[in-house]
Scaffold this active site. Structure first.
Site, PDB file in Angstrom:
ATOM      1  N   ARG A  70      42.521   6.268  25.543  1.00  0.00           N
ATOM      2  CA  ARG A  70      43.418   7.293  25.654  1.00  0.00           C
ATOM      3  C   ARG A  70      43.262   8.069  26.695  1.00  0.00           C
ATOM      4  O   ARG A  70      43.963   8.864  27.153  1.00  0.00           O
ATOM      5  CB  ARG A  70      43.233   7.957  24.274  1.00  0.00           C
ATOM      6  CG  ARG A  70      43.716   7.216  22.858  1.00  0.00           C
ATOM      7  CD  ARG A  70      42.995   8.141  21.804  1.00  0.00           C
ATOM      8  NE  ARG A  70      41.594   7.967  21.932  1.00  0.00           N
ATOM      9  CZ  ARG A  70      40.690   8.821  21.119  1.00  0.00           C
ATOM     10  NH1 ARG A  70      41.131   9.522  20.286  1.00  0.00           N
ATOM     11  NH2 ARG A  70      39.341   8.632  21.426  1.00  0.00           N
ATOM     12  N   GLN A 101      32.821  36.845  28.780  1.00  0.00           N
ATOM     13  CA  GLN A 101      34.300  36.722  28.884  1.00  0.00           C
ATOM     14  C   GLN A 101      34.507  35.526  29.641  1.00  0.00           C
ATOM     15  O   GLN A 101      33.443  34.816  30.328  1.00  0.00           O
ATOM     16  CB  GLN A 101      34.604  37.728  30.079  1.00  0.00           C
ATOM     17  CG  GLN A 101      35.050  39.082  29.726  1.00  0.00           C
ATOM     18  CD  GLN A 101      35.361  39.838  30.792  1.00  0.00           C
ATOM     19  OE1 GLN A 101      35.098  41.428  30.740  1.00  0.00           O
ATOM     20  NE2 GLN A 101      36.107  39.512  31.836  1.00  0.00           N
ATOM     21  N   ASN A 117      37.623  34.048  32.087  1.00  0.00           N
ATOM     22  CA  ASN A 117      38.851  34.275  32.933  1.00  0.00           C
ATOM     23  C   ASN A 117      39.381  33.020  33.630  1.00  0.00           C
ATOM     24  O   ASN A 117      38.887  32.029  33.655  1.00  0.00           O
ATOM     25  CB  ASN A 117      38.377  35.369  34.154  1.00  0.00           C
ATOM     26  CG  ASN A 117      38.194  36.874  33.460  1.00  0.00           C
ATOM     27  OD1 ASN A 117      37.586  36.952  32.335  1.00  0.00           O
ATOM     28  ND2 ASN A 117      38.728  37.743  34.120  1.00  0.00           N
ATOM     29  N   ARG A 162      39.508  34.812  47.473  1.00  0.00           N
ATOM     30  CA  ARG A 162      38.871  36.023  46.640  1.00  0.00           C
ATOM     31  C   ARG A 162      37.347  36.112  46.971  1.00  0.00           C
ATOM     32  O   ARG A 162      36.590  35.243  46.660  1.00  0.00           O
ATOM     33  CB  ARG A 162      39.413  35.649  45.020  1.00  0.00           C
ATOM     34  CG  ARG A 162      40.681  35.579  44.870  1.00  0.00           C
ATOM     35  CD  ARG A 162      41.079  35.467  43.225  1.00  0.00           C
ATOM     36  NE  ARG A 162      42.174  34.976  43.290  1.00  0.00           N
ATOM     37  CZ  ARG A 162      43.116  35.739  42.349  1.00  0.00           C
ATOM     38  NH1 ARG A 162      42.531  37.067  41.862  1.00  0.00           N
ATOM     39  NH2 ARG A 162      44.318  35.678  42.191  1.00  0.00           N
ATOM     40  N   HIS A 170      32.234  38.995  46.074  1.00  0.00           N
ATOM     41  CA  HIS A 170      32.143  40.066  44.871  1.00  0.00           C
ATOM     42  C   HIS A 170      30.726  39.730  44.256  1.00  0.00           C
ATOM     43  O   HIS A 170      30.102  38.570  44.275  1.00  0.00           O
ATOM     44  CB  HIS A 170      33.057  39.809  43.850  1.00  0.00           C
ATOM     45  CG  HIS A 170      34.535  39.750  44.365  1.00  0.00           C
ATOM     46  ND1 HIS A 170      35.455  39.007  43.578  1.00  0.00           N
ATOM     47  CD2 HIS A 170      34.981  40.691  45.097  1.00  0.00           C
ATOM     48  CE1 HIS A 170      36.631  39.286  44.398  1.00  0.00           C
ATOM     49  NE2 HIS A 170      36.564  40.502  44.951  1.00  0.00           N
ATOM     50  N   LYS A 224      27.833  33.792  36.546  1.00  0.00           N
ATOM     51  CA  LYS A 224      29.192  33.018  36.506  1.00  0.00           C
ATOM     52  C   LYS A 224      29.037  31.338  36.337  1.00  0.00           C
ATOM     53  O   LYS A 224      28.359  30.832  37.093  1.00  0.00           O
ATOM     54  CB  LYS A 224      30.071  33.276  37.820  1.00  0.00           C
ATOM     55  CG  LYS A 224      30.187  34.735  37.834  1.00  0.00           C
ATOM     56  CD  LYS A 224      30.792  35.176  39.136  1.00  0.00           C
ATOM     57  CE  LYS A 224      30.958  36.784  39.548  1.00  0.00           C
ATOM     58  NZ  LYS A 224      31.304  36.921  40.898  1.00  0.00           N
ATOM     59  N   TYR A 284      36.658  30.635  34.598  1.00  0.00           N
ATOM     60  CA  TYR A 284      35.340  30.906  34.925  1.00  0.00           C
ATOM     61  C   TYR A 284      34.722  31.923  33.833  1.00  0.00           C
ATOM     62  O   TYR A 284      35.507  32.682  33.153  1.00  0.00           O
ATOM     63  CB  TYR A 284      34.815  31.717  36.095  1.00  0.00           C
ATOM     64  CG  TYR A 284      35.388  32.970  36.606  1.00  0.00           C
ATOM     65  CD1 TYR A 284      36.970  32.891  36.728  1.00  0.00           C
ATOM     66  CD2 TYR A 284      34.622  34.270  36.242  1.00  0.00           C
ATOM     67  CE1 TYR A 284      37.185  34.255  36.978  1.00  0.00           C
ATOM     68  CE2 TYR A 284      35.187  35.247  36.840  1.00  0.00           C
ATOM     69  CZ  TYR A 284      36.507  35.472  37.207  1.00  0.00           C
ATOM     70  OH  TYR A 284      36.845  36.580  37.132  1.00  0.00           O
ATOM     71  N   LYS A 332      41.202  45.234  48.821  1.00  0.00           N
ATOM     72  CA  LYS A 332      39.864  45.474  48.695  1.00  0.00           C
ATOM     73  C   LYS A 332      39.154  44.605  49.153  1.00  0.00           C
ATOM     74  O   LYS A 332      37.968  45.221  49.770  1.00  0.00           O
ATOM     75  CB  LYS A 332      39.957  45.516  47.005  1.00  0.00           C
ATOM     76  CG  LYS A 332      38.544  45.613  46.427  1.00  0.00           C
ATOM     77  CD  LYS A 332      38.184  45.409  45.104  1.00  0.00           C
ATOM     78  CE  LYS A 332      38.207  43.996  44.442  1.00  0.00           C
ATOM     79  NZ  LYS A 332      37.907  44.247  43.003  1.00  0.00           N
ATOM     80  N   ASP A 333      39.390  43.225  49.207  1.00  0.00           N
ATOM     81  CA  ASP A 333      38.314  42.400  49.803  1.00  0.00           C
ATOM     82  C   ASP A 333      38.220  42.267  51.573  1.00  0.00           C
ATOM     83  O   ASP A 333      37.245  42.174  51.984  1.00  0.00           O
ATOM     84  CB  ASP A 333      38.652  40.985  49.132  1.00  0.00           C
ATOM     85  CG  ASP A 333      38.312  40.682  47.788  1.00  0.00           C
ATOM     86  OD1 ASP A 333      38.778  39.533  47.113  1.00  0.00           O
ATOM     87  OD2 ASP A 333      37.444  41.768  47.277  1.00  0.00           O
TER      88      ASP A 333
HETATM   89  C1  LIG Z   1      37.396  40.223  37.272  1.00  0.00           C
HETATM   90  C2  LIG Z   1      38.439  41.058  36.189  1.00  0.00           C
HETATM   91  C3  LIG Z   1      39.504  41.526  36.966  1.00  0.00           C
HETATM   92  N1  LIG Z   1      40.214  42.224  36.129  1.00  0.00           N
HETATM   93  C4  LIG Z   1      41.454  42.568  36.772  1.00  0.00           C
HETATM   94  C5  LIG Z   1      41.258  43.838  37.964  1.00  0.00           C
HETATM   95  C6  LIG Z   1      42.559  43.720  38.918  1.00  0.00           C
HETATM   96  O1  LIG Z   1      43.334  44.358  38.433  1.00  0.00           O
HETATM   97  C7  LIG Z   1      42.596  42.152  38.760  1.00  0.00           C
HETATM   98  C8  LIG Z   1      42.112  41.146  40.000  1.00  0.00           C
HETATM   99  O2  LIG Z   1      40.494  41.345  39.880  1.00  0.00           O
HETATM  100  P1  LIG Z   1      39.888  41.526  41.453  1.00  0.00           P
HETATM  101  O3  LIG Z   1      40.781  41.609  42.548  1.00  0.00           O
HETATM  102  O4  LIG Z   1      38.949  42.810  41.254  1.00  0.00           O
HETATM  103  O5  LIG Z   1      39.001  40.344  41.359  1.00  0.00           O
HETATM  104  P2  LIG Z   1      39.249  38.737  41.688  1.00  0.00           P
HETATM  105  O6  LIG Z   1      39.775  38.811  43.298  1.00  0.00           O
HETATM  106  O7  LIG Z   1      40.484  38.216  40.908  1.00  0.00           O
HETATM  107  O8  LIG Z   1      38.080  38.227  41.471  1.00  0.00           O
HETATM  108  C9  LIG Z   1      37.569  37.515  40.536  1.00  0.00           C
HETATM  109  O9  LIG Z   1      37.529  36.293  40.660  1.00  0.00           O
HETATM  110  C10 LIG Z   1      36.445  35.860  41.799  1.00  0.00           C
HETATM  111  C11 LIG Z   1      36.307  34.485  41.666  1.00  0.00           C
HETATM  112  C12 LIG Z   1      35.395  36.609  41.288  1.00  0.00           C
HETATM  113  O10 LIG Z   1      34.104  35.913  41.209  1.00  0.00           O
HETATM  114  C13 LIG Z   1      35.082  37.798  40.937  1.00  0.00           C
HETATM  115  O11 LIG Z   1      34.029  37.978  40.129  1.00  0.00           O
HETATM  116  C14 LIG Z   1      36.399  38.294  40.024  1.00  0.00           C
HETATM  117  O12 LIG Z   1      36.511  39.769  40.070  1.00  0.00           O
HETATM  118  O13 LIG Z   1      42.168  41.621  37.491  1.00  0.00           O
HETATM  119  C15 LIG Z   1      40.058  42.401  34.648  1.00  0.00           C
HETATM  120  O14 LIG Z   1      40.937  43.130  34.200  1.00  0.00           O
HETATM  121  N2  LIG Z   1      39.119  41.713  34.247  1.00  0.00           N
HETATM  122  C16 LIG Z   1      38.318  41.080  34.877  1.00  0.00           C
HETATM  123  O15 LIG Z   1      37.407  40.243  34.188  1.00  0.00           O
END
Ligand SMILES: Cc1cn([C@H]2C[C@H](O)[C@@H](COP(=O)(O)OP(=O)(O)O[C@H]3O[C@H](C)C(=O)[C@H](O)[C@H]3O)O2)c(=O)[nH]c1=O
Length: 180
Positions: free
Chosen positions: A23, A46, A48, A59, A62, A72, A132, A167-168
């Site tokens: 299968r 968590q 995600n 991305r 962080h 992670k 993750y 931000k990044d």
């Molecule tokens: C991580 C996270 C983010 N968010 C919200 C905050 C922002 O409004 C949106 C995007 O998050 P941010 O731009 O801060 O992060 P990413 O660029 O998606 O990065 C994430 O993915 C890369 C691979 C990483 O390793 C980071 O640990 C993780 O923050 O999702 C949440 O609501 N909950 C969460 O747990």
């Protein structure tokens, strides 16, 4: 599951063992007993899912500061990424060193990133998706990071940047003493 330690102590590559039949296959992507047997955390606060658009999306980089520092575990479920982890641990013999690992939806590999590391990735295919799990809850007040092109690290990304958050792109220059 097959566990391989990476050159930055505490980081691991984990390979799923696919049990195949007519299968398809069944493979274990996580196991508390096997993780604990290798000294890896079994805490999951968590899980995600991330979907990215264009190939070349970045991305990161962080990390969360204590007491919300997080471990992670990444797995790509569609497409491929060039994942980079940077050792930020005070006193580590490999401090400020980085390594990259390619993960894709077909290789059945997971990347375990311990606390004290900065992490980020660049997608190698359009519409790449990954899942993750993290050992600590998301805490924006404890979130920090540095630019993917921060001169402190000299990370050699494979593609031009196709998309990145303000931000990044706008993190200040990394200061080693900040993490002392
Ligand atoms: C991580 C996270 C983010 N968010 C919200 C905050 C922002 O409004 C949106 C995007 O998050 P941010 O731009 O801060 O992060 P990413 O660029 O998606 O990065 C994430 O993915 C890369 C691979 C990483 O390793 C980071 O640990 C993780 O923050 O999702 C949440 O609501 N909950 C969460 O747990």
């Amino acid at each position: 599951m097959k566990f391989t330690p990476l050159p930055l102590a505490g980081a691991w590559l984990i390979e799923m063992e696919r049990i195949r039949d007519h299968r398809g296959f069944n493979a274990r992507a996580w196991c508390a007993e096997e993780m604990a047997a290798h000294g890896l955390t079994t805490r999951i606060a968590q899980v995600n899912v991330i979907r990215n658009g264009p190939r070349g999306t970045i991305r990161g980089m962080h990390y969360q500061r204590p007491p919300f520092a997080e471990t992670k575990l990444f797995r790509v479920t569609r497409g491929a990424i060039f994942d980079v982890i940077v050792d930020l641990r005070a006193g580590s013999p490999t401090r400020l060193q980085w390594i990259s690992v390619e993960l894709n939806a077909e290789d059945g590999r997971l990347l375990y990133v311990p606390e004290g590391f900065g992490q980020g990735f660049q997608t190698l295919a359009d519409d790449t998706e990954l899942t993750y799990q993290v050992s600590a809850p998301y805490s924006p007040a404890h979130g920090s990071g540095f630019r993917p092109d921060d001169p402190a690290f000299g990370i050699d990304w494979p593609l031009p940047v196709a998309a990145i958050s303000d931000k990044d792109a706008g993190w200040p220059d990394f200061k080693a003493e900040v993490m002392a």
